[in-house]
Each structure stands twice: as C-alpha cells, then as structure tokens.
Motif scaffolding. Sequence first.
Motif, PDB file in Angstrom:
ATOM      1  N   MET A  98       0.823  -1.201   0.000  1.00  0.00           N
ATOM      2  CA  MET A  98       0.000   0.000   0.000  1.00  0.00           C
ATOM      3  C   MET A  98       0.864   1.261   0.000  1.00  0.00           C
ATOM      4  SD  MET A  98      -1.716   2.679   1.492  1.00  0.00           S
ATOM      5  CE  MET A  98      -1.033   2.576   3.137  1.00  0.00           C
ATOM      6  N   ALA A  99       1.911   1.263   0.819  1.00  0.00           N
ATOM      7  CA  ALA A  99       2.816   2.412   0.852  1.00  0.00           C
ATOM      8  C   ALA A  99       3.523   2.589  -0.486  1.00  0.00           C
ATOM      9  CB  ALA A  99       3.838   2.242   1.974  1.00  0.00           C
ATOM     10  N   TYR A 100       3.921   1.482  -1.106  1.00  0.00           N
ATOM     11  CA  TYR A 100       4.616   1.551  -2.390  1.00  0.00           C
ATOM     12  C   TYR A 100       3.719   2.139  -3.474  1.00  0.00           C
ATOM     13  CZ  TYR A 100       7.822   0.153  -6.109  1.00  0.00           C
ATOM     14  OH  TYR A 100       8.698   0.161  -7.165  1.00  0.00           O
ATOM     15  N   LYS A 101       2.443   1.798  -3.436  1.00  0.00           N
ATOM     16  CA  LYS A 101       1.492   2.348  -4.400  1.00  0.00           C
ATOM     17  C   LYS A 101       1.368   3.864  -4.261  1.00  0.00           C
ATOM     18  CE  LYS A 101      -0.511  -1.112  -6.742  1.00  0.00           C
ATOM     19  NZ  LYS A 101      -0.641  -1.144  -8.222  1.00  0.00           N
ATOM     20  N   THR A 102       1.662   4.370  -3.079  1.00  0.00           N
ATOM     21  CA  THR A 102       1.571   5.820  -2.856  1.00  0.00           C
ATOM     22  C   THR A 102       2.938   6.500  -2.932  1.00  0.00           C
ATOM     23  OG1 THR A 102       1.749   5.568  -0.441  1.00  0.00           O
ATOM     24  CG2 THR A 102      -0.453   5.496  -1.380  1.00  0.00           C
ATOM     25  N   GLY A 103       3.918   5.789  -3.501  1.00  0.00           N
ATOM     26  CA  GLY A 103       5.227   6.386  -3.727  1.00  0.00           C
ATOM     27  C   GLY A 103       6.162   6.339  -2.543  1.00  0.00           C
ATOM     28  N   LEU A 104       5.861   5.501  -1.539  1.00  0.00           N
ATOM     29  CA  LEU A 104       6.685   5.420  -0.332  1.00  0.00           C
ATOM     30  C   LEU A 104       7.183   3.996  -0.147  1.00  0.00           C
ATOM     31  CD1 LEU A 104       4.336   7.501   1.988  1.00  0.00           C
ATOM     32  CD2 LEU A 104       6.491   8.301   1.010  1.00  0.00           C
ATOM     33  N   PHE A 105       8.398   3.851   0.361  1.00  0.00           N
ATOM     34  CA  PHE A 105       8.959   2.528   0.619  1.00  0.00           C
ATOM     35  C   PHE A 105       8.977   2.307   2.129  1.00  0.00           C
ATOM     36  CE2 PHE A 105      12.803  -0.455   0.446  1.00  0.00           C
ATOM     37  CZ  PHE A 105      11.984  -1.544   0.205  1.00  0.00           C
ATOM     38  N   ASN A 106       8.031   1.510   2.593  1.00  0.00           N
ATOM     39  CA  ASN A 106       7.889   1.278   4.030  1.00  0.00           C
ATOM     40  C   ASN A 106       8.776   0.114   4.463  1.00  0.00           C
ATOM     41  OD1 ASN A 106       6.977   1.293   6.687  1.00  0.00           O
ATOM     42  ND2 ASN A 106       5.272  -0.081   6.224  1.00  0.00           N
ATOM     43  N   ILE A 107      10.029   0.435   4.801  1.00  0.00           N
ATOM     44  CA  ILE A 107      10.915  -0.598   5.339  1.00  0.00           C
ATOM     45  C   ILE A 107      10.791  -0.651   6.862  1.00  0.00           C
ATOM     46  CG2 ILE A 107      12.992   0.802   5.737  1.00  0.00           C
ATOM     47  CD1 ILE A 107      14.595  -1.451   4.378  1.00  0.00           C
ATOM     48  N   GLY A 108       9.854   0.121   7.404  1.00  0.00           N
ATOM     49  CA  GLY A 108       9.648   0.152   8.856  1.00  0.00           C
ATOM     50  C   GLY A 108       8.637  -0.853   9.351  1.00  0.00           C
ATOM     51  N   ALA A 109       8.206  -1.789   8.494  1.00  0.00           N
ATOM     52  CA  ALA A 109       7.212  -2.786   8.917  1.00  0.00           C
ATOM     53  C   ALA A 109       7.664  -3.599  10.137  1.00  0.00           C
ATOM     54  CB  ALA A 109       6.877  -3.705   7.747  1.00  0.00           C
ATOM     55  N   PRO A 110       8.958  -3.990  10.268  1.00  0.00           N
ATOM     56  CA  PRO A 110       9.355  -4.739  11.465  1.00  0.00           C
ATOM     57  C   PRO A 110       9.132  -3.960  12.758  1.00  0.00           C
ATOM     58  CG  PRO A 110      11.019  -4.957   9.763  1.00  0.00           C
ATOM     59  CD  PRO A 110      10.068  -3.906   9.294  1.00  0.00           C
ATOM     60  N   GLY A 111       9.480  -2.661  12.767  1.00  0.00           N
ATOM     61  CA  GLY A 111       9.270  -1.858  13.962  1.00  0.00           C
ATOM     62  C   GLY A 111       7.793  -1.672  14.278  1.00  0.00           C
ATOM     63  N   GLN A 112       7.000  -1.444  13.255  1.00  0.00           N
ATOM     64  CA  GLN A 112       5.561  -1.304  13.451  1.00  0.00           C
ATOM     65  C   GLN A 112       4.960  -2.612  13.954  1.00  0.00           C
ATOM     66  OE1 GLN A 112       4.901  -0.273   9.385  1.00  0.00           O
ATOM     67  NE2 GLN A 112       6.077   1.630   9.597  1.00  0.00           N
ATOM     68  N   TYR A 113       5.484  -3.716  13.464  1.00  0.00           N
ATOM     69  CA  TYR A 113       5.055  -5.040  13.913  1.00  0.00           C
ATOM     70  C   TYR A 113       5.357  -5.223  15.403  1.00  0.00           C
ATOM     71  CZ  TYR A 113       4.478 -10.152  13.510  1.00  0.00           C
ATOM     72  OH  TYR A 113       4.067 -11.452  13.648  1.00  0.00           O
TER      73      TYR A 113
END
Length: 418
Positions: A98-113
């Motif tokens: 979803m973030a990639y579709k909006t032009g963002l690379f969410n590599i923070g998924a582990p921290g959010q998890y």
Amino acid sequence: MKKEHFLQSEGFRTVAASVLSILIGLAVGSIVIIIVGLTSPNLSLSSAWDGIRIVFGGLFSTGRDASGTLTWGFNPTNIGNMLFRAAPLIMTGLSVGMAYKTGLFNIGAPGQYLIGTLVSLSIALGLPSETMSTTLIWLLAFLGGTLAGAVWGAIPGLFKALLNINEVLACIMTNWIAANLVTWLFDISNFKNVTESTKTGYIYKTTYNGVATAKMGLDKLFPSSQVNGGIIIAILFAIAVYVMMSKTTFGYQLKACGANRHAARYAGIADKRNIVISMAIAGGLSAAGASLYYLSGNTEFFWSTYQSLPSIGFNGIPVAMLASCNPIGIIFTAIFMSMLDISGLQLTNLTAYNEYITNVIIAVIVYLSAFSLVIKMWIGKLGRKKDDGADANAEPAPAAAPAPAGVQVETEKGGDAK
C-alpha cells in the motif's frame, strides 16, 4: 484498430513475471538439493529426489511408511498451519504494498510489527478477564495494537512530509528504537512466562488470560493445526485495501501524491497530509498482522528483540513485490511463501536436509521479484516481436479501384478528388 498481443497486456506480464520468478527460484532450489545430495556422504540421489518432491509438494506430505518411503495425501495440519502463518504475512505485505502504491517505501514494517505486538499483548494480558468479556478484551487488544502501529508508522511520514527526510532512513531509525523499547518494557513487565523454568525470555500466551482468536470453524476443517479466524480477517483487510486504493477518491489522491507530489499539490490535493496518512495506514496494517499472530492464543513472544528485528516484517517486502503490490495478489503470494515455510519444516523432519534450503529458494525469488519490471519489459518486447512478425507475413491490402471519370471521391482529409 490493431489488436494488442496478449504478451503485451499489463495483467499477463505482471502474472508471468511473478510465476517466472517463482519457477526459477524452485529450479535453483532443486539444483542446490541435487548438489548437496551428490557431495554429502550422508545423502544420495534418492535423498535428493525426496528433497525436491518435498520442496514442491511438502504441503501434502504425510510422513514415511514402514519401508521408509514418503507418503502423500491431504494433510489438514500442514494446510492449517500454512494459513495461520500466512495471515500476518498478508498484513505486512499489504503494509509494504500500500505504501509503495503511494510512492513510499515502508521498510519500517518490522518496527511497526513490534509496537503492535507490545500494545496488543499488554492489553490482552493486562485487562482482567474475570470482570470483562474475553471477546471484548481481544477486540480492544487488536484495535489498540493496530492504532499503536499507525502512530508509529506516522512518525517517518511526518519526517518525510515536513522535513523531506527520506522515509527509508526514518524507518530504519524507528525500527531499532521500537526493538529496544519493546525489549525494555517487556523486561520490566509482569507478563514474562515464569511458570516454565526453562523459559526466561518469553511472554505469556494470551490464553493465560483466557484471550484467543476465534477459530470460526476452521479447526474442524484443519484439525490439529494452529489455524484460526485470523486468515479470514487478513483476507478481508486485503479486499478493503483493494477497494480503498482502486475504487475511492481517497485512494486516488494517495496514489496521485505518490506519482507526483508537486503535481498533486497543484491539483489541490493536500500532499503532506496524505503522506502522513499513507504511512500511518501502512503502520497500522503491519501492527494488525502482529496482533493477529500473537492474539491467536498459541504463540509466545520472545522479548529479547534488540538482537534482531522480526523477519516477518521484512518478508512483507518480497510478498508485496512478487504481487506487484496488488492487494488481492498479495493474498496468494503470502500463502505461497507460507507454503515454502511448511515445506522447509517437512524437509527437516523427513530428510537429512535442513530447512535453510527453502530460504535459498525464497532469496532467489526475492532477488528476481526486484527485477520484475525488467522481466515484464522483456515479455513485452517478445510480444512486439511476434506482432512485427505477424505484420510482415500478412497479405498486403488490395489497392483501391480507380474512380470512374467524372465521379467525385471524398478523400481522407475531407477534400474532393476529380
């Protein structure tokens, strides 16, 4: 109008690139199995053949018979465990996609998890089940964990929107802050499993407080497995994200900001607000995956997370890339990745190989998924070559018959010819 060759259609090229990546990954894994089988004194070609079959169909392996031959059939335990593992993977894949579709690379998924894990477990184990409904506690824990992940995900979004700091750098920072924060808070909490003397760094299962995700009848279909309603919730989330991104004005605005932030602002779209909202939604999705996993009632959390980040957060990246960030496609790629996990366990249990061979397969697939755009372009060029060949072999159109004398003929530009 010239008909487009099917090799040039966007949908076909997307699916073909993903399937080709998977097939190449499985082929490389098979070659590794054969090489290991030929070079190891404890293995043989027959062992390699068993290993290859388990990699391709480990989901349906049922063990070995009295003669030591592999047996196959419907294995409800394996399938149920695969669906259980797929649920959080779908959520982290949705977070990245979803973030990639909006032009963002969410590599923070582990921290959010991790933040979702902290809050959901704290609520599930902290609220008194003697005076509150366990269903209500589960719902509050799930919503609390999801909201906490959204807040944590919004932090890199704020840095990006207000200070133009790259979201990848901000996400890496928040990942390690989350890891140490979760470790410290669980370390000083009363939720550590002290009833089993061999466990010193584990948090209680939520069933300790009577809280667990409803099975929704799936335990009858897949007995002796960990499966629960989490997989259904994850699929509903995927459908909701698809509808939001493809069928709503809000989703269009998010994608417009990702495509060109400055053009979106010129069109009257609040680009800064949408960047923050996009990262917040991504963080909430990742944290919801953690909540689904740890609120299941049959999983324990190991709190010494400062040493490493949860791999499931990073695994959301290949799941999303392999599906070209399509929310519906993410369901299937997450299930496939979970199937490889189960095959790895079967490989360890039924052969002399270890499960790390499936990690090699996943690594190759991940590597190729990063080049999915190149593969799509290659397939498109192949389609254009076929079109060119078809045009070259086509019969030339017959020449127009000359008009009789004195008859006016309308030309293509609307003029008259005598």
